[in-house]
Design an enzyme around this catalytic site. Structure first.
Site, short mmCIF file in Angstrom:
data_model
loop_
_atom_site.label_atom_id
_atom_site.label_comp_id
_atom_site.label_asym_id
_atom_site.label_seq_id
_atom_site.Cartn_x
_atom_site.Cartn_y
_atom_site.Cartn_z
N HIS A 76 7.60 0.59 -4.97
CA HIS A 76 7.50 -0.12 -3.82
C HIS A 76 8.66 -0.85 -3.28
O HIS A 76 9.53 -0.97 -3.86
CB HIS A 76 6.57 -1.34 -4.49
CG HIS A 76 6.39 -2.53 -3.54
ND1 HIS A 76 5.35 -2.41 -2.62
CD2 HIS A 76 6.97 -3.59 -3.40
CE1 HIS A 76 5.46 -3.57 -1.95
NE2 HIS A 76 6.15 -4.17 -2.40
N CYS A 80 4.58 1.35 2.18
CA CYS A 80 5.64 0.32 2.18
C CYS A 80 6.88 0.86 2.34
O CYS A 80 7.78 0.11 2.78
CB CYS A 80 5.54 -0.49 0.59
SG CYS A 80 5.97 0.42 -0.57
N ASP A 122 0.95 -1.22 -0.08
CA ASP A 122 0.06 -0.12 -0.02
C ASP A 122 0.97 0.96 -0.13
O ASP A 122 2.11 1.17 -0.15
CB ASP A 122 -0.95 -0.01 1.20
CG ASP A 122 -0.30 0.05 2.53
OD1 ASP A 122 1.04 0.10 2.53
OD2 ASP A 122 -0.76 -0.15 3.62
#
Length: 275
Positions: free
Chosen positions: A262, A52, A49
């Site tokens: 990410h 991270c 999400d």
């Protein structure tokens, strides 16, 4: 409970699963993972999400914590919300965990609770001697959504505090790190108030951390974040340090990213690396 940080998996096995094709991008990723595998045996996937970067950094910091950092021992630490709100009225617009902000006293009390929680968890985990028990304590913490998100609120507030300090230092002619100029050179964050409104209030909701904010996070936690940026393999940005001129006694945590958005975490340093 959703586990925020998945169990370990062999790095090259993970890479083969994720990057099968023969495109230039897939080849570059495989080379990048091979380089990481020289140093680390496994990878743990981090839930994707907009938190991270926080999740990966905090998980790594706690996993290797052996003592409470100096900045967390400071007696004024839990007074930060009160002190800042008494000087900067605009902090009333701080957005707490998906909720609209409320009365000044409530914001201050709530953030204070998050800071106390951060100190307590860091202290408890750093006092655990056995590596297996320490890992279990981290896994348990990152399965508890309520606590986990409270810790991210604490990190965000620490970033705001650090930004205010850097901004004031610069205004008063003190030396500041280069990233601080970049942070406040953005149209959307020319001062700490704008940084809060346009960036910090959105982290976790509609966006993650931008690169310049990774520097701010590292400064707030007084640690060095080393990131393997796999899509930059074979360039001098493949391994990037935030900040790039850290204090010598700052601990180092290591993350992996394929796209600067990410982050996952490498674990189990290979024996020869450790020697």
């Amino acid at each position: 409970y959703k586990l925020s940080v998945a169990p370990e998996m062999d790095i090259m096995e993970y890479c083969r699963k994720e990057w099968r094709g023969n495109t230039p991008a897939a080849k570059r990723m495989r080379k990048g993972y091979e380089a990481v595998a020289q140093k680390f045996a496994s990878i743990r996937r981090v839930r994707g999400d907009n938190y991270c970067a926080f999740r990966a950094t905090l998980f790594q910091a706690l996993s290797q914590a052996t003592q409470l950092p100096r900045w967390l021992q400071n007696e004024d630490f839990t007074m930060l919300p009160e002190n800042l709100l008494s000087k900067y009225d605009w902090i009333k617009q701080w957005q707490l965990k998906q909720k609209q902000s409320r009365k000044m006293g409530e914001i201050s009390d709530e953030i204070k609770e998050y800071l106390i929680l951060l100190r307590k968890k860091w202290k408890n985990i750093s006092e655990i001697k056995g590596p297996i028990e320490k890992q279990e304590a981290c896994d348990k913490l990152f399965k508890n959504e309520e606590e986990e998100y409270s810790l991210y609120e604490a990190l965000k507030f620490l970033m705001l505090n650090t930004a205010i300090e850097l901004y004031n230092d610069d205004k008063n002619g003190r030396r500041v790190p280069v990233f601080s100029w970049l942070l406040f050179a953005r149209d959307t964050s020319s001062n700490p108030c704008q940084l809060m409104h346009n960036h910090l209030n959105h982290i976790g909701h509609s966006g993650g951390l931008e690169q310049v904010e990774m520097f701010l996070l590292a400064y707030a936690l007084q640690l060095t974040i080393q990131v393997y940026r796999l899509y930059k393999y074979s360039t001098d940005e493949f391994i990037t340090f935030y900040p790039n001129d850290p204090e010598e006694d700052w601990p180092v945590v290591t993350l992996i990213t394929e796209d600067d958005r990410h982050y996952n975490i490498p674990v189990r340093m290979c024996q020869e690396t450790m020697l």
